[in-house]
Scaffold this active site. Sequence first.
Site, PDB file in Angstrom:
ATOM      1  N   ALA A 242     -17.079-153.129 -51.928  1.00 26.30           N
ATOM      2  CA  ALA A 242     -16.240-154.058 -51.174  1.00 26.30           C
ATOM      3  C   ALA A 242     -14.893-154.259 -51.850  1.00 26.30           C
ATOM      4  O   ALA A 242     -14.815-154.422 -53.072  1.00 26.30           O
ATOM      5  CB  ALA A 242     -16.956-155.396 -51.029  1.00 26.30           C
TER       6      ALA A 242
ATOM      7  N   HIS B  38       4.212-144.465 -45.833  1.00 27.81           N
ATOM      8  CA  HIS B  38       5.676-144.442 -45.742  1.00 27.81           C
ATOM      9  C   HIS B  38       6.297-143.720 -46.934  1.00 27.81           C
ATOM     10  O   HIS B  38       5.898-143.934 -48.084  1.00 27.81           O
ATOM     11  CB  HIS B  38       6.229-145.867 -45.654  1.00 27.81           C
TER      12      HIS B  38
ATOM     13  N   ARG C 139     -12.610-146.189 -58.531  1.00 25.23           N
ATOM     14  CA  ARG C 139     -13.048-145.251 -59.569  1.00 25.23           C
ATOM     15  C   ARG C 139     -14.550-145.045 -59.448  1.00 25.23           C
ATOM     16  O   ARG C 139     -15.300-145.979 -59.183  1.00 25.23           O
ATOM     17  CB  ARG C 139     -12.703-145.792 -60.963  1.00 25.23           C
TER      18      ARG C 139
ATOM     19  N   THR D 226      -7.577-144.154 -53.223  1.00 22.71           N
ATOM     20  CA  THR D 226      -6.306-143.437 -53.254  1.00 22.71           C
ATOM     21  C   THR D 226      -6.475-141.955 -53.581  1.00 22.71           C
ATOM     22  O   THR D 226      -5.534-141.184 -53.423  1.00 22.71           O
ATOM     23  CB  THR D 226      -5.362-144.059 -54.296  1.00 22.71           C
ATOM     24  N   LYS D 227      -7.674-141.566 -54.069  1.00 23.32           N
ATOM     25  CA  LYS D 227      -7.943-140.176 -54.443  1.00 23.32           C
ATOM     26  C   LYS D 227      -9.310-139.766 -53.905  1.00 23.32           C
ATOM     27  O   LYS D 227     -10.144-140.606 -53.564  1.00 23.32           O
ATOM     28  CB  LYS D 227      -7.916-140.019 -55.967  1.00 23.32           C
TER      29      LYS D 227
END
Length: 231
Positions: A196, A149, A216, A201-202
């Site tokens: 888990a 969003h 990471r 996000t990258k």
Amino acid sequence: MNYNPSSLIWNRLLQSVLTNLLGNIPTNFIGGNLRNLLYSPIFAHMGKSVNIQPGVTFVNTAVIQLGSGVLILQGVRINASGHPNNKFILKDRVSLENGVDIRAMSDTSIYIDESTYIGPYVCLAGPGNIKIGKKCLIAAHTGIFANNHVFNDPTQNISEQGVTRQGIIIGDDCWLGHAVTVLDGVTIGEGSVIGAGAVVTKDIPPYSVAVGVPARVVKSRKEQQLVKPSF
């Protein structure tokens, strides 16, 4: 494939009748073979030895392609509604466990390659495209969301600001652990392992081990040495 309104209406009527009549027939020799025989004409493609258990829901079967040896267990819902250009493709020997929820809507392509396993109650959602490679393992309760969003304007409701649709790519031979979340715009490289509960996000390089929120990289599977996270 080109569609016209009358063919779409006919397909959806036939789809509704057949799935309601046959959807809850027990999985046995008669039930399974009857589903395969009568379902075949309403799908864009249906390979050999497809096993669709009772209680599976399909929406807009005209854009759904099922390869040979595909297994779809009880409670799976595949919704490809909203646009005639949607594409939903399961290649040979893909397995969808109980309760998997997949939404390919608004001109969306979802492609899951050969011999990939999607665990119980996994959710995949567009409208961005999603591509998952061969022989991947996606554990239970994972969420793969090719949308996000927009919320830049605090004076406007978030629901009215639209969504991004950059898409998600997961390479061959990846393992996503229990309850991983993959967000829009991410590529996970071939051979990677995501721990888990991680939130990706990258982009993740190939053959990486990544953990945490946000995820990471902590190790390279090829180099077999620790990689110091960059904070």
